[in-house]
Write a protein that holds these residues in place. Structure first.
Motif, mmCIF file in Angstrom:
data_model
loop_
_atom_site.group_PDB
_atom_site.id
_atom_site.type_symbol
_atom_site.label_atom_id
_atom_site.label_comp_id
_atom_site.label_asym_id
_atom_site.label_seq_id
_atom_site.Cartn_x
_atom_site.Cartn_y
_atom_site.Cartn_z
ATOM 1 N N HIS A 186 36.700 40.917 -53.659
ATOM 2 C CA HIS A 186 37.554 40.358 -52.607
ATOM 3 C C HIS A 186 37.257 41.007 -51.255
ATOM 4 O O HIS A 186 37.375 40.357 -50.213
ATOM 5 N N PHE A 187 36.862 42.288 -51.274
ATOM 6 C CA PHE A 187 36.572 42.953 -50.005
ATOM 7 C C PHE A 187 35.327 42.358 -49.359
ATOM 8 O O PHE A 187 35.273 42.198 -48.131
ATOM 9 N N SER A 188 34.344 42.006 -50.157
ATOM 10 C CA SER A 188 33.146 41.385 -49.589
ATOM 11 C C SER A 188 33.478 40.015 -48.988
ATOM 12 O O SER A 188 32.943 39.643 -47.943
ATOM 13 N N GLN A 189 34.401 39.292 -49.640
ATOM 14 C CA GLN A 189 34.834 37.999 -49.087
ATOM 15 C C GLN A 189 35.620 38.205 -47.795
ATOM 16 O O GLN A 189 35.479 37.444 -46.841
ATOM 17 N N LEU A 190 36.459 39.241 -47.770
ATOM 18 C CA LEU A 190 37.236 39.539 -46.570
ATOM 19 C C LEU A 190 36.314 39.916 -45.413
ATOM 20 O O LEU A 190 36.517 39.477 -44.274
ATOM 21 N N THR A 191 35.302 40.710 -45.713
ATOM 22 C CA THR A 191 34.340 41.112 -44.687
ATOM 23 C C THR A 191 33.625 39.896 -44.105
ATOM 24 O O THR A 191 33.466 39.773 -42.884
ATOM 25 N N ALA A 192 33.227 38.983 -44.989
ATOM 26 C CA ALA A 192 32.550 37.765 -44.522
ATOM 27 C C ALA A 192 33.479 36.896 -43.683
ATOM 28 O O ALA A 192 33.069 36.289 -42.696
ATOM 29 N N LEU A 193 34.754 36.867 -44.066
ATOM 30 C CA LEU A 193 35.733 36.074 -43.320
ATOM 31 C C LEU A 193 35.923 36.624 -41.918
ATOM 32 O O LEU A 193 35.929 35.879 -40.929
ATOM 33 N N ILE A 194 36.066 37.950 -41.817
ATOM 34 C CA ILE A 194 36.348 38.569 -40.522
ATOM 35 C C ILE A 194 35.117 38.588 -39.622
ATOM 36 O O ILE A 194 35.198 38.304 -38.423
ATOM 37 N N LYS A 195 33.958 38.884 -40.211
ATOM 38 C CA LYS A 195 32.759 39.018 -39.384
ATOM 39 C C LYS A 195 32.075 37.692 -39.090
ATOM 40 O O LYS A 195 31.548 37.489 -38.001
ATOM 41 N N SER A 196 32.093 36.776 -40.082
ATOM 42 C CA SER A 196 31.325 35.539 -39.924
ATOM 43 C C SER A 196 32.179 34.290 -40.015
ATOM 44 O O SER A 196 31.650 33.179 -40.004
ATOM 45 N N ASP A 197 33.501 34.459 -40.141
ATOM 46 C CA ASP A 197 34.407 33.328 -40.293
ATOM 47 C C ASP A 197 34.044 32.484 -41.509
ATOM 48 O O ASP A 197 34.219 31.277 -41.527
ATOM 49 N N GLU A 198 33.522 33.135 -42.533
ATOM 50 C CA GLU A 198 33.139 32.469 -43.771
ATOM 51 C C GLU A 198 34.352 32.396 -44.693
ATOM 52 O O GLU A 198 34.901 33.422 -45.091
ATOM 53 N N GLN A 199 34.795 31.204 -45.031
ATOM 54 C CA GLN A 199 36.005 31.035 -45.814
ATOM 55 C C GLN A 199 35.809 31.517 -47.253
ATOM 56 O O GLN A 199 34.768 31.243 -47.866
ATOM 57 N N PRO A 200 36.781 32.259 -47.799
ATOM 58 C CA PRO A 200 36.639 32.762 -49.177
ATOM 59 C C PRO A 200 36.721 31.620 -50.189
ATOM 60 O O PRO A 200 37.331 30.583 -49.934
ATOM 61 N N ALA A 201 36.107 31.852 -51.339
ATOM 62 C CA ALA A 201 36.087 30.830 -52.380
ATOM 63 C C ALA A 201 37.468 30.648 -53.003
ATOM 64 O O ALA A 201 37.819 29.574 -53.460
ATOM 65 N N SER A 202 38.257 31.697 -53.018
ATOM 66 C CA SER A 202 39.609 31.629 -53.581
ATOM 67 C C SER A 202 40.503 32.610 -52.821
ATOM 68 O O SER A 202 40.029 33.371 -51.983
ATOM 69 N N GLN A 203 41.780 32.558 -53.153
ATOM 70 C CA GLN A 203 42.738 33.441 -52.474
ATOM 71 C C GLN A 203 42.428 34.899 -52.771
ATOM 72 O O GLN A 203 42.185 35.278 -53.905
ATOM 73 N N MET A 204 42.443 35.735 -51.727
ATOM 74 C CA MET A 204 42.174 37.159 -51.902
ATOM 75 C C MET A 204 43.501 37.897 -52.144
ATOM 76 O O MET A 204 44.533 37.519 -51.610
ATOM 77 N N ILE A 205 43.426 38.899 -52.990
ATOM 78 C CA ILE A 205 44.621 39.677 -53.324
ATOM 79 C C ILE A 205 44.415 41.095 -52.812
ATOM 80 O O ILE A 205 43.420 41.723 -53.118
#
Length: 205
Positions: A186-205
């Protein structure tokens, strides 16, 4: 200063998990008033963990081989845990990176299971609405249409409204501070969201 009986992280996690489950069993035997009182105390403990993490990251450096002798006092570990034989005279103490990394892992595991305990007690005290309960409360289509007509016109949806904007200069520091609260995935998805505005595949916890 590195003392532990647990050389296997799997064993250590299992021990902490069992302690958490035993604590939950003890809490379930309480009446509602006592359970709520204990729940408030556990939430205070959770807040103390936040303080420890803040202090820890202020003094943590993954490139350090040796830390100041007053490291334990700097992160105020003694305010959260019973630290046996901790003395103010720490001239002969050596604190290396192995100890600090081990402490980091230990805190993560304890914080994880404490969070699980908080969530489980919260679910007991405030049960989530079941699908059947939600369905029973739904209004008929005619009632929904009538209610909608009484409302003021809707404001057009703006997908960018309210989204936080991160200054690249501080993004790295911010991610470092909140890393411990997410799983690696989830942290890698969060990093991608914040840095690249890449939407996560599912809800992050």
């Amino acid at each position: 200063m590195h003392e532990t009986h647990y050389y296997d992280s799997f064993t250590y996690k299992s021990e902490i998990r069992v302690l958490k489950e035993m604590a939950l069993i003890d809490l379930l035997s309480l009446n509602d008033t006592s359970l709520k009182r204990e729940f408030e105390q556990i939430k205070k403990l959770k807040e103390m963990f936040k303080l420890i993490w803040t202090n820890f990251h202020e003094h943590y450096n993954e490139f350090k081989d040796e830390y100041p002798r007053n490291f334990i006092f700097s992160i105020q570990l003694q305010y959260l845990f019973i630290v046996n034989n901790l003395q103010s005279d720490y001239k002969d103490i050596y604190i290396g990176d192995e100890f600090v990394e081990s402490l980091n892992d230990s805190l993560k595991i304890r914080d994880k299971f404490l969070s699980e305990l908080v969530n489980e007690i919260d679910e007991i005290l405030h049960p989530r609405e079941t699908f059947e309960e939600w369905k029973a409360k739904q209004k008929s289509p005619d009632q929904v249409e009538d209610a909608t007509a009484l409302l003021s016109p809707k404001i057009p949806y703006n997908p960018d409204a309210g989204r936080p904007k991160f200054n690249p200069q501080f993004t790295g520091d911010f991610l470092k501070l909140i890393k411990t609260y997410f799983s690696e995935e989830h942290f890698s998805q969060l990093t991608a969201l914040i840095k690249s505005d890449e939407q996560p595949a599912s809800q992050m916890i």
